[in-house]
Design a protein around this motif. Structure first.
Motif, PDB file in Angstrom:
ATOM      1  N   ARG A 177       0.793  -1.313  -0.005  1.00  0.00           N
ATOM      2  CA  ARG A 177       0.014   0.121  -0.120  1.00  0.00           C
ATOM      3  C   ARG A 177       1.020   1.492  -0.014  1.00  0.00           C
ATOM      4  O   ARG A 177       1.610   1.531   0.930  1.00  0.00           O
ATOM      5  CB  ARG A 177      -0.963   0.131   1.180  1.00  0.00           C
ATOM      6  N   VAL A 178       0.865   1.944  -0.998  1.00  0.00           N
ATOM      7  CA  VAL A 178       1.606   3.161  -1.263  1.00  0.00           C
ATOM      8  C   VAL A 178       1.190   4.465  -0.538  1.00  0.00           C
ATOM      9  O   VAL A 178       0.909   5.281  -1.028  1.00  0.00           O
ATOM     10  CB  VAL A 178       1.850   3.319  -2.613  1.00  0.00           C
ATOM     11  N   GLU A 179       1.134   4.256   0.768  1.00  0.00           N
ATOM     12  CA  GLU A 179       0.867   5.271   1.783  1.00  0.00           C
ATOM     13  C   GLU A 179       1.396   5.475   2.930  1.00  0.00           C
ATOM     14  O   GLU A 179       2.085   4.380   3.431  1.00  0.00           O
ATOM     15  CB  GLU A 179      -0.631   5.120   2.212  1.00  0.00           C
ATOM     16  N   GLU A 180       2.077   6.715   3.286  1.00  0.00           N
ATOM     17  CA  GLU A 180       3.175   6.929   4.242  1.00  0.00           C
ATOM     18  C   GLU A 180       2.652   5.980   5.484  1.00  0.00           C
ATOM     19  O   GLU A 180       3.595   5.459   6.155  1.00  0.00           O
ATOM     20  CB  GLU A 180       3.273   8.261   4.496  1.00  0.00           C
ATOM     21  N   SER A 181       1.386   6.405   5.732  1.00  0.00           N
ATOM     22  CA  SER A 181       1.028   5.780   7.491  1.00  0.00           C
ATOM     23  C   SER A 181       1.259   4.015   7.166  1.00  0.00           C
ATOM     24  O   SER A 181       1.508   3.754   8.221  1.00  0.00           O
ATOM     25  CB  SER A 181      -0.205   6.201   7.452  1.00  0.00           C
ATOM     26  N   ALA A 182       0.766   3.472   5.948  1.00  0.00           N
ATOM     27  CA  ALA A 182       0.751   2.068   5.924  1.00  0.00           C
ATOM     28  C   ALA A 182       2.112   1.669   6.062  1.00  0.00           C
ATOM     29  O   ALA A 182       2.373   0.812   6.497  1.00  0.00           O
ATOM     30  CB  ALA A 182       0.187   1.706   4.821  1.00  0.00           C
ATOM     31  N   ILE A 183       2.866   2.455   5.117  1.00  0.00           N
ATOM     32  CA  ILE A 183       4.506   1.910   5.105  1.00  0.00           C
ATOM     33  C   ILE A 183       5.335   1.993   6.438  1.00  0.00           C
ATOM     34  O   ILE A 183       5.944   1.280   6.991  1.00  0.00           O
ATOM     35  CB  ILE A 183       5.239   2.793   4.111  1.00  0.00           C
ATOM     36  N   LEU A 184       4.730   3.026   7.306  1.00  0.00           N
ATOM     37  CA  LEU A 184       5.246   3.150   8.497  1.00  0.00           C
ATOM     38  C   LEU A 184       4.930   2.042   9.623  1.00  0.00           C
ATOM     39  O   LEU A 184       5.785   1.246  10.388  1.00  0.00           O
ATOM     40  CB  LEU A 184       4.993   4.490   9.203  1.00  0.00           C
ATOM     41  N   ARG A 185       3.525   1.532   9.274  1.00  0.00           N
ATOM     42  CA  ARG A 185       3.022   0.087  10.241  1.00  0.00           C
ATOM     43  C   ARG A 185       3.822  -0.820   9.804  1.00  0.00           C
ATOM     44  O   ARG A 185       4.169  -1.873  10.487  1.00  0.00           O
ATOM     45  CB  ARG A 185       1.560   0.179  10.020  1.00  0.00           C
ATOM     46  N   ARG A 212      10.026   8.731   2.512  1.00  0.00           N
ATOM     47  CA  ARG A 212       9.519   9.789   3.637  1.00  0.00           C
ATOM     48  C   ARG A 212       9.332   8.890   4.850  1.00  0.00           C
ATOM     49  O   ARG A 212       9.558   9.102   5.936  1.00  0.00           O
ATOM     50  CB  ARG A 212       8.351  10.382   3.110  1.00  0.00           C
ATOM     51  N   ALA A 213       8.547   7.640   4.597  1.00  0.00           N
ATOM     52  CA  ALA A 213       8.192   6.842   5.762  1.00  0.00           C
ATOM     53  C   ALA A 213       9.447   6.096   6.568  1.00  0.00           C
ATOM     54  O   ALA A 213       9.743   6.349   7.667  1.00  0.00           O
ATOM     55  CB  ALA A 213       7.318   5.489   5.150  1.00  0.00           C
ATOM     56  N   ILE A 214      10.506   5.857   5.606  1.00  0.00           N
ATOM     57  CA  ILE A 214      11.872   5.454   6.188  1.00  0.00           C
ATOM     58  C   ILE A 214      12.449   6.410   7.105  1.00  0.00           C
ATOM     59  O   ILE A 214      13.167   6.320   8.115  1.00  0.00           O
ATOM     60  CB  ILE A 214      12.745   4.999   5.079  1.00  0.00           C
ATOM     61  N   ARG A 215      12.397   7.711   6.406  1.00  0.00           N
ATOM     62  CA  ARG A 215      13.045   9.197   7.142  1.00  0.00           C
ATOM     63  C   ARG A 215      12.352   9.005   8.604  1.00  0.00           C
ATOM     64  O   ARG A 215      13.032   9.153   9.663  1.00  0.00           O
ATOM     65  CB  ARG A 215      13.014  10.121   6.177  1.00  0.00           C
TER      66      ARG A 215
END
Length: 240
Positions: A177-185, A212-215
Motif C-alpha cells: 500500500r503506497v501510503e506513508e502511514s501504511a508503510i510506517l506500520r 519519507r516513511a523510512i526517514r
C-alpha cells in the motif's frame, strides 16, 4: 579518489547484540532519481537493480560510490500472464543454457552486484528445476541470494540452502500500500520481527512515500537498540 564503498564495512570484532534491520530497495535502474532519495538517508541499505534498463549501470556506479550494497534484481516469470517482468527475464521451460546465458548477461549489466533477488517470479520461483539451474549460476559467480517470496510456493530459499549458497528471504513488503502511514506500520512490524528473531529483511520500492516513511522511522529509531545493516550482514551461514 577512493570510493566510499568501505564506508559501512568497518571491522567489528565484538559480537552483535542489537537486532538488525536490512532494507532492500527494489526496481532501481530506470532513473537515477529512484536511488537518490534513499541515498540521502545516509544509512546502510541494499539496492536491487533491474538489468538492461537505461540507467542500470549508472545507478550501480552511483550507489557503489556512496558505499552501499548492490544486488541484481532478476526478472522472473509471474503467474499473471498480463504482467511483464521486463528485459532479461527467466521463464519456466527455458533451457539450462538459456538460463545460464541470461543470468550471466544480467550480472554483467549490473556492476558491483554481490547478490541477487527475484523480481516478480511467482511462477518461476515455484519451479524447482529452473530455480536450481538459476542458483547454480549465482553460486558460480560468488553471489548470495535473497528470496523475495512473491509466492508462498517459492523454492528459492530451500534450493539455495541445498547448494550451500549464502541466502535469506524477505520478511515484510513495506509498500504494497503506497501510503506513508501504511508503510510506517510495516516498518514497525519489521522491527517487531527483528526483536524476536535477531534480524529482519524488508523490501520497499522507489516511491516518494517509502522514502519519507523510512526517514520518519529512522528518526524514532535513533534512541533504540536496533542497527541498520546491509543485507549481507543477515545471511544464513553456509553449511559445511
Amino acid at each position: 579518489s577512493l570510493s566510499k564503498a568501505f564506508a559501512f564495512n568497518h571491522i567489528d570484532q565484538t559480537p552483535r547484540t542489537r537486532p538488525r534491520l536490512a532494507l532492500i530497495i527494489d526496481d532501481i535502474g530506470a532513473s537515477l532519481s529512484h536511488a537518490k532519495s534513499f541515498l540521502e538517508l545516509n544509512v546502510p541499505m541494499t539496492f536491487a537493480i533491474l538489468p538492461r534498463l537505461s540507467m542500470s549501470e549508472e545507478s550501480a556506479f552511483l550507489i557503489h560510490n556512496e558505499g552501499h550494497e548492490i544486488m541484481l534484481h532478476q526478472p522472473m516469470e509471474p503467474r499473471d500472464r498480463a504482467l511483464r517482468p521486463g528485459p532479461g527475464a527467466l521463464y519456466v521451460g527455458d533451457e539450462p543454457t538459456k538460463i545460464s546465458h541470461t543470468v550471466e548477461e544480467n550480472i554483467t549489466s549490473v556492476p558491483f552486484a554481490t547478490g541477487m533477488n527475484n523480481h516478480m517470479g511467482s511462477r518461476f520461483t515455484a519451479s524447482p528445476k529452473e530455480m536450481l539451474e538459476t542458483l547454480q549460476v549465482v553460486k558460480e559467480r560468488g553471489l548470495f541470494f535473497v528470496d523475495s517470496l512473491t509466492t508462498g510456493d517459492s523454492k528459492g530459499y530451500k534450493t539455495a540452502k541445498t547448494l550451500h549458497l549464502p541466502a535469506t528471504s524477505r520478511d515484510v513488503f513495506l509498500d504494497n500500500r503506497v501510503e506513508e502511514s501504511a508503510i510506517l506500520r510495516q516498518l514497525h512490524q519489521l522491527k517487531g520481527i527483528a526483536s524476536r528473531h535477531g534480524h529482519a529483511v524488508g523490501i520497499g520500492h522507489p516511491f516518494a512515500e517509502t522514502s519519507r516513511a523510512i526517514r520518519h522511522f529512522l528518526k524514532a529509531l535513533k534512541e533504540t537498540e536496533f542497527e541498520l545493516v546491509h543485507l549481507s550482514d543477515v545471511l544464513s551461514p553456509v553449511a559445511s
